[in-house]
Structures are given as C-alpha cells and as structure tokens.
Design a protein around this motif. Sequence first.
Motif, PDB file in Angstrom:
ATOM      1  N   SER A  39       0.853  -1.195   0.000  1.00 63.16           N
ATOM      2  CA  SER A  39       0.000   0.000   0.000  1.00 63.16           C
ATOM      3  C   SER A  39       0.886   1.243   0.000  1.00 63.16           C
ATOM      4  N   PRO A  40       0.534   2.225  -0.833  1.00 64.21           N
ATOM      5  CA  PRO A  40       1.351   3.432  -0.938  1.00 64.21           C
ATOM      6  C   PRO A  40       1.211   4.313   0.304  1.00 64.21           C
ATOM      7  N   ALA A  41       2.121   5.262   0.455  1.00 62.86           N
ATOM      8  CA  ALA A  41       2.012   6.248   1.531  1.00 62.86           C
ATOM      9  C   ALA A  41       0.815   7.149   1.268  1.00 62.86           C
ATOM     10  N   ARG A  42       0.220   7.658   2.356  1.00 61.06           N
ATOM     11  CA  ARG A  42      -0.896   8.604   2.235  1.00 61.06           C
ATOM     12  C   ARG A  42      -0.652   9.742   3.199  1.00 61.06           C
ATOM     13  N   ILE A  43      -1.193  10.917   2.864  1.00 58.88           N
ATOM     14  CA  ILE A  43      -0.992  12.063   3.755  1.00 58.88           C
ATOM     15  C   ILE A  43      -2.198  13.000   3.738  1.00 58.88           C
ATOM     16  N   THR A  44      -2.482  13.521   4.917  1.00 55.52           N
ATOM     17  CA  THR A  44      -3.470  14.581   5.100  1.00 55.52           C
ATOM     18  C   THR A  44      -2.724  15.747   5.735  1.00 55.52           C
ATOM     19  N   VAL A  45      -2.946  16.962   5.232  1.00 56.90           N
ATOM     20  CA  VAL A  45      -2.230  18.124   5.773  1.00 56.90           C
ATOM     21  C   VAL A  45      -3.202  19.277   5.986  1.00 56.90           C
ATOM     22  N   ILE A  46      -3.058  19.936   7.124  1.00 54.65           N
ATOM     23  CA  ILE A  46      -3.802  21.161   7.428  1.00 54.65           C
ATOM     24  C   ILE A  46      -2.789  22.283   7.577  1.00 54.65           C
ATOM     25  N   HIS A  47      -2.959  23.335   6.785  1.00 55.30           N
ATOM     26  CA  HIS A  47      -2.040  24.482   6.776  1.00 55.30           C
ATOM     27  C   HIS A  47      -2.779  25.677   7.374  1.00 55.30           C
ATOM     28  N   ASN A  48      -2.318  26.141   8.519  1.00 56.75           N
ATOM     29  CA  ASN A  48      -2.972  27.270   9.198  1.00 56.75           C
ATOM     30  C   ASN A  48      -4.468  27.032   9.376  1.00 56.75           C
ATOM     31  N   GLY A  49      -4.836  25.796   9.707  1.00 56.83           N
ATOM     32  CA  GLY A  49      -6.246  25.474   9.956  1.00 56.83           C
ATOM     33  C   GLY A  49      -7.048  25.155   8.718  1.00 56.83           C
ATOM     34  N   VAL A  50      -6.402  25.172   7.549  1.00 54.38           N
ATOM     35  CA  VAL A  50      -7.107  24.932   6.286  1.00 54.38           C
ATOM     36  C   VAL A  50      -6.669  23.581   5.713  1.00 54.38           C
ATOM     37  N   LEU A  51      -7.644  22.758   5.354  1.00 52.53           N
ATOM     38  CA  LEU A  51      -7.302  21.453   4.767  1.00 52.53           C
ATOM     39  C   LEU A  51      -6.659  21.669   3.403  1.00 52.53           C
ATOM     40  N   VAL A  52      -5.448  21.172   3.236  1.00 51.95           N
ATOM     41  CA  VAL A  52      -4.735  21.379   1.968  1.00 51.95           C
ATOM     42  C   VAL A  52      -4.381  20.069   1.254  1.00 51.95           C
ATOM     43  N   GLN A  53      -4.279  18.972   2.005  1.00 47.89           N
ATOM     44  CA  GLN A  53      -4.095  17.645   1.394  1.00 47.89           C
ATOM     45  C   GLN A  53      -5.057  16.707   2.109  1.00 47.89           C
ATOM     46  N   ASN A  54      -5.940  16.066   1.333  1.00 47.38           N
ATOM     47  CA  ASN A  54      -7.004  15.259   1.925  1.00 47.38           C
ATOM     48  C   ASN A  54      -6.753  13.774   1.664  1.00 47.38           C
ATOM     49  N   ASN A  55      -5.921  13.176   2.498  1.00 48.57           N
ATOM     50  CA  ASN A  55      -5.665  11.732   2.407  1.00 48.57           C
ATOM     51  C   ASN A  55      -5.198  11.327   1.011  1.00 48.57           C
ATOM     52  N   VAL A  56      -4.287  12.102   0.440  1.00 53.73           N
ATOM     53  CA  VAL A  56      -3.820  11.800  -0.920  1.00 53.73           C
ATOM     54  C   VAL A  56      -2.797  10.669  -0.893  1.00 53.73           C
ATOM     55  N   GLU A  57      -2.724   9.993  -2.029  1.00 54.49           N
ATOM     56  CA  GLU A  57      -1.816   8.850  -2.185  1.00 54.49           C
ATOM     57  C   GLU A  57      -0.517   9.343  -2.801  1.00 54.49           C
ATOM     58  N   LEU A  58       0.606   9.012  -2.182  1.00 54.79           N
ATOM     59  CA  LEU A  58       1.892   9.402  -2.748  1.00 54.79           C
ATOM     60  C   LEU A  58       2.304   8.406  -3.824  1.00 54.79           C
ATOM     61  N   LYS A  59       2.844   8.960  -4.899  1.00 59.95           N
ATOM     62  CA  LYS A  59       3.190   8.108  -6.048  1.00 59.95           C
ATOM     63  C   LYS A  59       4.542   7.442  -5.880  1.00 59.95           C
ATOM     64  N   GLY A  60       5.274   7.871  -4.850  1.00 63.75           N
ATOM     65  CA  GLY A  60       6.610   7.344  -4.598  1.00 63.75           C
ATOM     66  C   GLY A  60       7.411   8.429  -3.922  1.00 63.75           C
ATOM     67  N   PRO A  61       8.716   8.207  -3.706  1.00 59.90           N
ATOM     68  CA  PRO A  61       9.549   9.239  -3.080  1.00 59.90           C
ATOM     69  C   PRO A  61       9.604  10.486  -3.953  1.00 59.90           C
ATOM     70  N   THR A  62       9.836  11.612  -3.313  1.00 56.20           N
ATOM     71  CA  THR A  62       9.894  12.888  -4.026  1.00 56.20           C
ATOM     72  C   THR A  62      11.045  12.888  -5.029  1.00 56.20           C
ATOM     73  N   MET A  63      10.719  13.296  -6.263  1.00 54.35           N
ATOM     74  CA  MET A  63      11.728  13.382  -7.328  1.00 54.35           C
ATOM     75  C   MET A  63      11.693  14.793  -7.901  1.00 54.35           C
ATOM     76  N   TYR A  64      12.854  15.379  -8.119  1.00 51.53           N
ATOM     77  CA  TYR A  64      12.911  16.689  -8.785  1.00 51.53           C
ATOM     78  C   TYR A  64      12.697  16.494 -10.285  1.00 51.53           C
ATOM     79  N   ILE A  65      13.297  15.428 -10.810  1.00 54.52           N
ATOM     80  CA  ILE A  65      13.172  15.122 -12.238  1.00 54.52           C
ATOM     81  C   ILE A  65      12.627  13.699 -12.381  1.00 54.52           C
ATOM     82  N   GLY A  66      11.636  13.555 -13.239  1.00 53.21           N
ATOM     83  CA  GLY A  66      11.166  12.216 -13.581  1.00 53.21           C
ATOM     84  C   GLY A  66       9.987  11.744 -12.757  1.00 53.21           C
ATOM     85  N   ILE A  67       9.610  10.517 -13.009  1.00 54.11           N
ATOM     86  CA  ILE A  67       8.407   9.919 -12.430  1.00 54.11           C
ATOM     87  C   ILE A  67       8.793   9.138 -11.176  1.00 54.11           C
ATOM     88  N   PRO A  68       8.128   9.407 -10.054  1.00 54.08           N
ATOM     89  CA  PRO A  68       8.488   8.678  -8.825  1.00 54.08           C
ATOM     90  C   PRO A  68       8.110   7.193  -8.887  1.00 54.08           C
TER      91      PRO A  68
END
Length: 254
Positions: free
Chosen positions: A194-223
């Motif tokens: 199962s992939p990583a998932r994240i929910t984020v609240i920024h200054n009380g505002v929902l900004v990421q709602n249980n999104v699925e991460l496609k892989g580790p962060t990459m500057y170039i290319g597809i994770p």
Amino acid sequence: MRFYVLSSAIAVGFFVASSAIAQQEEVKLPPQATEFYKPEVKKVTPGKENHLPPADAIVLFDGSNLNAWVSDKPGSAPAPWKVENGTFTVVPRTGGIRSKESFGDVQVHIEWSAPTVVKGTGQGRGNSGFFFMGKYELQILDSYDNETYTNGMAASIYKQHPPLANAMRAPGEWNTYDAIFKAPRFDSNGMLVSPARITVIHNGVLVQNNVELKGPTMYIGIPNYEAHDAALPFHIQDHGDEVKFRNIWVRKLD
Ligand code: MG
C-alpha cells in the motif's frame, strides 16, 4: 392463465416482503447491543493551546536546542543550524538535518516562517521542506504572492499534489502544518502493498485530503517506490534560504 401467473407472483412477493418484516420485528436489539466499551480509548492530555504538544508527543524542537537532530551529511555531526529566541533557522549551504529518531505512521506538528527579507522568485523564495521518512516532501516555500508550479508551492506534496488552497501567511508570520502521514507498506519480496498517504492542514485549512503518494519525491522524472524500512528519520531541507522553525512535535500512530 396469464392472470394466474401474475397473481401468483404478487402473492409470492407479498409473502417474501411480509416475512422480512416479521424477521425484522423478531430481532429486537437493545441500544446497548451496538455500544462498545473495550478496548478503552486512551487518555491524552492536550497541550495548553492547540499548537503545543499533547502529553504523548515526542518533542523534536521545544525552542532550546537541536539535540533531537543531526547533520544529514555523512558522520552525523550536530545539526549546524542557528538556534535563537525559541526558533531555529536554516544556515544556507550547511546541508539538511535529520531526526535522530526514526518514524513510520505519524501525526506531526511543524511551525515555520518564511524570511522577512523577501528575495528570489518561484522556487528560489523561502524554500525548505519537511521530508517524511527522509523521502516524501511536504513542501515549505514562501507562497505569499509568489507564483510557481502549483505542485511545488507551499503545502504541496512536491511534484505530486498541489494543495487544495493557498493558506499562506505573510513572510515573517508563523505558519502551522499539522499532518497525518501513513507510511507505505511493502511485502517480504519488496513489492508495494500500500502506498504512503498524507493529510495536511495548513494554518487550519485542509490542503491535502488523504492523498496517495506516487513514490519518493523526485525533482526530475516519475516517482517509483522502492522497499525501505518501516521507520526512518525525518529530514528538513537546506534549499539555501533562511527559513525559521519552532514547535516541532510528533505522535507515533503505529
Ligand atoms: Mg523544498
């Protein structure tokens, strides 16, 4: 004949419906049958204010020192960033820092502030980043009147998910991130379960709602996922900008 078939069907239908009603009436559950007391819900004493660590949090920065962190360069030297007035500041080009302790599923609270001397544009303004497991970046950027690609702005999951809103405060003001991160799971063959998932609240505002991460962060290319440990240190990025931090705490969820 046709009338006979139709009336039989109606009769059968009526019988089925009425027996279902009879069955429902027979099973008279008391309200207590759907009320559970075990396992008990553990007590957690909250912080005096919502941004302060609750009793079961691991405090990674309380304003006094960076003892919970080390330099991310080989050798694990003390974290080289500047601590003053209850905050710490990235010292540009000294390299990132990582937590001594490793974490998997977590709730994290971070406060950060973009430099008051506004210089640079796009990704060159107030850039840092909080990396879950040292791999998955929740972007930190001065996104106050600063255009860049949306999946690279503040509160984005870098190069994967733009935030649902721009809740950025002005440079020098404090931003909060409250994030719930679920680590990816791999089987014994190293295949992704199962992939990583994240929910984020920024200054009380929902900004990421249980999104699925496609892989580790990459500057170039597809994770792409590669199997890794169930718990790994956090990493905070030195992107050459004097971003400030305070009040960092985490609750383990696994
Ligand atoms: Mg960054």
